[in-house]
Enzyme design. Sequence first.
Site, PDB file in Angstrom:
ATOM      1  N   SER A 155     -19.429 -32.902  46.626  1.00  0.00           N
ATOM      2  CA  SER A 155     -20.401 -33.253  47.652  1.00  0.00           C
ATOM      3  C   SER A 155     -19.693 -33.749  48.735  1.00  0.00           C
ATOM      4  O   SER A 155     -19.743 -34.784  48.912  1.00  0.00           O
ATOM      5  CB  SER A 155     -21.189 -33.609  46.906  1.00  0.00           C
ATOM      6  OG  SER A 155     -22.044 -32.767  46.247  1.00  0.00           O
ATOM      7  N   ARG A 170     -12.540 -35.173  55.215  1.00  0.00           N
ATOM      8  CA  ARG A 170     -11.779 -36.707  54.694  1.00  0.00           C
ATOM      9  C   ARG A 170     -13.161 -36.874  53.202  1.00  0.00           C
ATOM     10  O   ARG A 170     -14.157 -36.125  53.358  1.00  0.00           O
ATOM     11  CB  ARG A 170     -12.662 -37.770  55.804  1.00  0.00           C
ATOM     12  CG  ARG A 170     -14.764 -37.581  56.250  1.00  0.00           C
ATOM     13  CD  ARG A 170     -14.770 -38.557  57.463  1.00  0.00           C
ATOM     14  NE  ARG A 170     -16.485 -38.315  57.324  1.00  0.00           N
ATOM     15  CZ  ARG A 170     -16.919 -37.066  57.861  1.00  0.00           C
ATOM     16  NH1 ARG A 170     -16.086 -36.813  58.792  1.00  0.00           N
ATOM     17  NH2 ARG A 170     -18.309 -36.904  58.378  1.00  0.00           N
ATOM     18  N   ASP A 208     -25.116 -28.016  47.588  1.00  0.00           N
ATOM     19  CA  ASP A 208     -25.931 -28.744  47.289  1.00  0.00           C
ATOM     20  C   ASP A 208     -27.500 -27.874  47.529  1.00  0.00           C
ATOM     21  O   ASP A 208     -28.043 -27.275  46.998  1.00  0.00           O
ATOM     22  CB  ASP A 208     -26.178 -30.214  47.015  1.00  0.00           C
ATOM     23  CG  ASP A 208     -27.029 -30.257  47.747  1.00  0.00           C
ATOM     24  OD1 ASP A 208     -26.406 -30.313  49.559  1.00  0.00           O
ATOM     25  OD2 ASP A 208     -27.365 -31.963  47.963  1.00  0.00           O
TER      26      ASP A 208
END
Length: 498
Positions: A155, A170, A208
């Site tokens: 995530s 990042r 997700d």
Amino acid sequence: MSLAEAAKRVAAEFEYPAVEVNRGVKEFLKEMEEGLEKDGTSLSQIPTYVTAVPDGTEKGLYMAVDLGGTNFRVCSIRLHGNSTFSLTQSKIPIPQSLMTAPAAHDLFAFLAQQIGLFLEEHHGEHYEGVRSCKSASGAPGYKNEEIFNLGFTFSFPVQQSGINRGTLIRWTKGFDIPDAIGKDVCKLLQDEIDALHLPVRVAALVNDTVGTLMARSYTAPGKTTTLLGSIFGTGTNGAYVERLDAVKKLVAKKDTSGYDPSTGLMIVNTEWGSFDNALTVLPDTPYDRALDAGSVNPGIQMFEKRVSGMFLGEILRRALVAMIADPEVALFASAHSGTNELSSTTSIYKGSKLLETWGVGSDFLSVCQTDDSAGHGSIRQTLVNQYGLHAPSAGDAAAVKTVAAAVGRRAARLAAVAIAGVVLKSGRLEGTDEIDVGVDGSLVEFYPGFVEEIRAALDEVEGVGEEGERRIRIGIAKDGSGVGAALIALVAGRLGES
Ligand code: ADP
Ligand code: MG
């Protein structure tokens, strides 16, 4: 003006009538189309390289891991092939030191180690069997059927280039390992798994929302597969089943090495939180504008800022603060026992969360929505216990409830815009089957009436209407990062074996 009238007037600022809903849907359809054509558009429409959805008959044993913010979750999922599954999992807190480790190796070696420990603890038999068989034959690797296909829910922002390829853009959420940036996170994990000689293949990198779609499609009743998986939690997003040839920006690349084109489908991650950042059709109030200006990312995620759990409490809070500041409006201003039944002057303590930016959570909207009692006892109690109010009156609570309901209702009607857009785009209303939509997230799960408000708005959408609305089935999809990720590993595993 009475307090009740003032509350109604503020609530009216959040009205989002049928005409506006329809304008929203048209714009949503337009932005969906643009996103499929090129990069850098409002709706990102990211190809996920997942090209099939399950129908509930899938079988087998799979693994899934989820690196979220604070924990690393490892699970194994047995799919029984009849829309049910069993799940074994362990949750390991990530040591603070690894979140800012000097090298990517430090973190990923730890993750691989946890996968190894999990296998030993929960799949010892399989694991030992495979290990002894391997040393007996002296074979360098495992046989295909001995290998667990694993779905990796990661995530953090990644640039995905194949079903199990994606480079880290990042870090967020307190992680900072510069060494990992620009590297393929699947390969980082696979290398460490291989170093430990574990029988595990990182088969898929999982988003997700896609996990939600897959989990719902597997568990939904009947044979029909699910069209859309959507999340209404901290944030909001949706992933849906698109025709591969419609994903023009991908087809134009003529490189099918990262996915299986034979199904003719592609699951697309819309990233609809950024729908209409230009505010051409989205409703806008002074409270929305102030919230956005005070946010960490002004001007972006404008749809999400009107719809999702992270923001609804703050919108309500700003509306209430404006009422408190208005000398014409007597909110939390009952001065005597006659109006507040508590023989006490209503007041707000300094340091009240109500006066603090981000001080009110969207769970408070649920409290307001739930309490239909005459004196609004639980709303008043929450105002006292959590929001630093002294002796709020029943009238105060009723006013808060009116405004809260309007904020929640607008959010649900906006959610309907996105859902209607995807349903219309799919063309499935022209068929006769039910159209299945999976939803996940605390807002849709716990805010009373959220789905009902979505349905009421769907009724009002041209091209959907009452008849279409009745064919849309909306159901909760749980555990996208577990069973959903396993299902993606399954679909992806077929590709890896060929
Ligand atoms: P995540 O999005 O991180 O996966 P959730 O789906 O649990 O997690 O969503 C969390 C969000 O849901 C938070 O913004 C929280 O304020 C909101 N939320 C939690 N409980 C409720 C509730 N009872 N009613 C409405 N919103 C809620
Ligand atoms: Mg979630």
